[in-house]
Scaffold this active site. Sequence first.
Site, PDB file in Angstrom:
ATOM      1  CG  HIS A 264       5.968  53.011 -75.560  1.00 50.56           C
ATOM      2  ND1 HIS A 264       6.598  54.229 -75.608  1.00 50.56           N
ATOM      3  CD2 HIS A 264       6.916  52.099 -75.884  1.00 50.56           C
ATOM      4  CE1 HIS A 264       7.860  54.069 -75.953  1.00 50.56           C
ATOM      5  NE2 HIS A 264       8.077  52.777 -76.140  1.00 50.56           N
TER       6      HIS A 264
ATOM      7  CG  ASP B 165       8.670  49.098 -75.775  1.00 44.55           C
ATOM      8  OD1 ASP B 165       8.351  48.944 -76.961  1.00 44.55           O
ATOM      9  OD2 ASP B 165       9.308  50.082 -75.349  1.00 44.55           O
TER      10      ASP B 165
ATOM     11  CD  GLU C  53       8.060  57.249 -77.922  1.00 42.53           C
ATOM     12  OE1 GLU C  53       9.138  57.865 -77.996  1.00 42.53           O
ATOM     13  OE2 GLU C  53       7.911  56.090 -78.361  1.00 42.53           O
TER      14      GLU C  53
ATOM     15  CG  ASP D 225      11.225  53.360 -81.709  1.00 38.56           C
ATOM     16  OD1 ASP D 225      12.403  52.977 -81.792  1.00 38.56           O
ATOM     17  OD2 ASP D 225      10.718  53.791 -80.659  1.00 38.56           O
TER      18      ASP D 225
ATOM     19  CG  ASP E 170       6.734  52.936 -79.382  1.00 35.29           C
ATOM     20  OD1 ASP E 170       6.309  51.763 -79.365  1.00 35.29           O
ATOM     21  OD2 ASP E 170       7.931  53.207 -79.588  1.00 35.29           O
TER      22      ASP E 170
ATOM     23  CE  LYS F 119       9.565  52.097 -72.452  1.00 40.80           C
ATOM     24  NZ  LYS F 119      10.890  52.003 -73.047  1.00 40.80           N
TER      25      LYS F 119
ATOM     26  CD1 TRP G  65       9.801  57.835 -74.201  1.00 42.58           C
ATOM     27  CD2 TRP G  65      11.970  57.474 -74.601  1.00 42.58           C
ATOM     28  NE1 TRP G  65      10.202  56.767 -73.441  1.00 42.58           N
ATOM     29  CE2 TRP G  65      11.522  56.524 -73.660  1.00 42.58           C
ATOM     30  CE3 TRP G  65      13.310  57.460 -74.999  1.00 42.58           C
ATOM     31  CZ2 TRP G  65      12.371  55.548 -73.126  1.00 42.58           C
ATOM     32  CZ3 TRP G  65      14.162  56.499 -74.460  1.00 42.58           C
ATOM     33  CH2 TRP G  65      13.686  55.547 -73.541  1.00 42.58           C
TER      34      TRP G  65
ATOM     35  CG  HIS H  53       8.052  56.022 -82.363  1.00 47.89           C
ATOM     36  ND1 HIS H  53       8.885  56.206 -81.286  1.00 47.89           N
ATOM     37  CD2 HIS H  53       8.391  56.974 -83.269  1.00 47.89           C
ATOM     38  CE1 HIS H  53       9.674  57.250 -81.531  1.00 47.89           C
ATOM     39  NE2 HIS H  53       9.388  57.733 -82.716  1.00 47.89           N
TER      40      HIS H  53
ATOM     41  CG  ASP I 154      11.488  48.749 -79.408  1.00 48.54           C
ATOM     42  OD1 ASP I 154      10.594  49.300 -80.062  1.00 48.54           O
ATOM     43  OD2 ASP I 154      11.870  49.170 -78.293  1.00 48.54           O
TER      44      ASP I 154
HETATM   45  C1  RNT Z   1      11.688  53.922 -76.164  1.00 53.24           C
HETATM   46  C2  RNT Z   1      10.957  54.806 -77.113  1.00 53.24           C
HETATM   47  C3  RNT Z   1      11.815  55.731 -77.947  1.00 53.24           C
HETATM   48  C4  RNT Z   1      13.106  55.084 -78.428  1.00 53.24           C
HETATM   49  C5  RNT Z   1      13.843  55.874 -79.485  1.00 53.24           C
HETATM   50  C6  RNT Z   1      15.235  55.378 -79.658  1.00 53.24           C
HETATM   51  O1  RNT Z   1      10.888  52.996 -75.557  1.00 53.24           O
HETATM   52  O2  RNT Z   1      10.156  54.032 -77.947  1.00 53.24           O
HETATM   53  O3  RNT Z   1      11.070  56.238 -78.976  1.00 53.24           O
HETATM   54  O4  RNT Z   1      12.879  53.798 -78.908  1.00 53.24           O
HETATM   55  O5  RNT Z   1      13.773  57.198 -79.238  1.00 53.24           O
HETATM   56 ZN    ZN Z   2       9.254  54.957 -79.600  1.00 49.43          ZN
END
Ligand code: RNT
Ligand code: ZN
Length: 425
Positions: A266, A298, A228, A331, A263, A230, A187, A290, A300
């Site tokens: 994303h 996003d 990955e 994640d 993820d 986004k 990523w 993720h 988290d």
């Molecule tokens: C970021 C991605 C990625 C990170 C990690 C730390 O938006 O989700 O996966 O969160 O690699």
């Molecule tokens: Zn991620």
Amino acid sequence: MSDFLAYANARAQYASLGVDTDAAIRTLAGVPVALHCWQGDDVRGFDGDPAAPLTGGIQTTGNFPGRARTPEELMADIDLALRLCPGTKKINLHASYAVFDETNGGWVDRDKLEPKHFAKWVEFCKARGLGCDFNPTFFSHPKCDPLTLSSPNPETRRFWIEHGKACIRISNYLAEELGQPCVMNIWTGDGLKDIPADRMGPRRRYREAIDEILSEPYDFNLVKPCVESKVFGIGVEAYTVGSAEFALSYAAMHSDKCIPLLDNGHYHPTEVVSDKIPALLAFFPEIALHITRGVRWDSDHVVLFDDETKEIAKEIVRCGGLDGHVHIALDYFDASINRIFAWVTGFRNVQKALLFALLQPTAHMQALQDAGRFTELMLCAEQMKTMPFSAVWAQYCAAQGVPAEDGAWFAAIEAYERGVLVKRV
Ligand code: RNT
Ligand code: ZN
């Protein structure tokens, strides 16, 4: 009612719907879920200036006391988290968590990383019977210009390509040492804040850079490189090089050597990863996830036992994803609450969601759908929500040697906060 009676009662109730609770518990116990090391230190790692900002469009917010500052502190914190989580665990490391010391020659830059810089983590995993996943770290580093693999500067690209290749070798080492596949996720936060004049150039360069990284030899049964995607990041709102179409197309065109990673933070807010799982598994033998929780963006946030987490788990189960077709990782990063609590809560919630999914009368519900009996399908789905799930969860936790009640394990975290975390100043 005793736990024994509560479980016997729950088992009978689920059995009357054709659901085998013992089998669900057995299945879940063998499913690896990767715990991300970066929740413990707000994604800072150990290879750079500890005061340097987190870059790449991601952000942690909050200043709860007790962030891990050294490998020893992080390992101790992970240890406590693992003790309170049921199930088969893997650790998920970023390259920035390399451990440099006198035994391995000290600090090197990311393009020069070697397996020896992760020997301490191998030791940690071996002592606990854990597998390990890995991530090259394409952010929070002076060589981000701010682009990395898609930079127009060939020197920048070279540095990051060499980093990616080094990470393949490290992933191979982790897989061989620990006897379990290593999922290695690519990523980058590469993107632009405002309207681009060239959207294609960075994507061509990103594509060629990934080609080069994956030209490093590896056994695809052992090392599972992922791409990955986004939608946007902070400061890169207008354009993301590794968009959904880019990453998915890359994985589709190279399905003999890499897999797509989704993820759930994303995507656009009304898109859901639960629906994307069967769409991708109709084509890809393996996908990676993720699991996170985005609040409005996003962000988290810590994973909760909420509707979309349950729906993701149901799709993993229904699609046969527990047989190695879906690689599950967490994640998220929250610095505003006790970080160990954040780890444990999110991990346990993924476990709960998987158990909940395994306790659905899936075949029966699918038959109702195929027969067009949608009234009864809704009735059944609603009935499942008030089944005695907590008794089965308690039985699973007891079998795994961890407390079932959230209040029971929180005491251990509070004691650690008082005895260890608040002293880290
Ligand atoms: C970021 C991605 C990625 C990170 C990690 C730390 O938006 O989700 O996966 O969160 O690699
Ligand atoms: Zn991620």
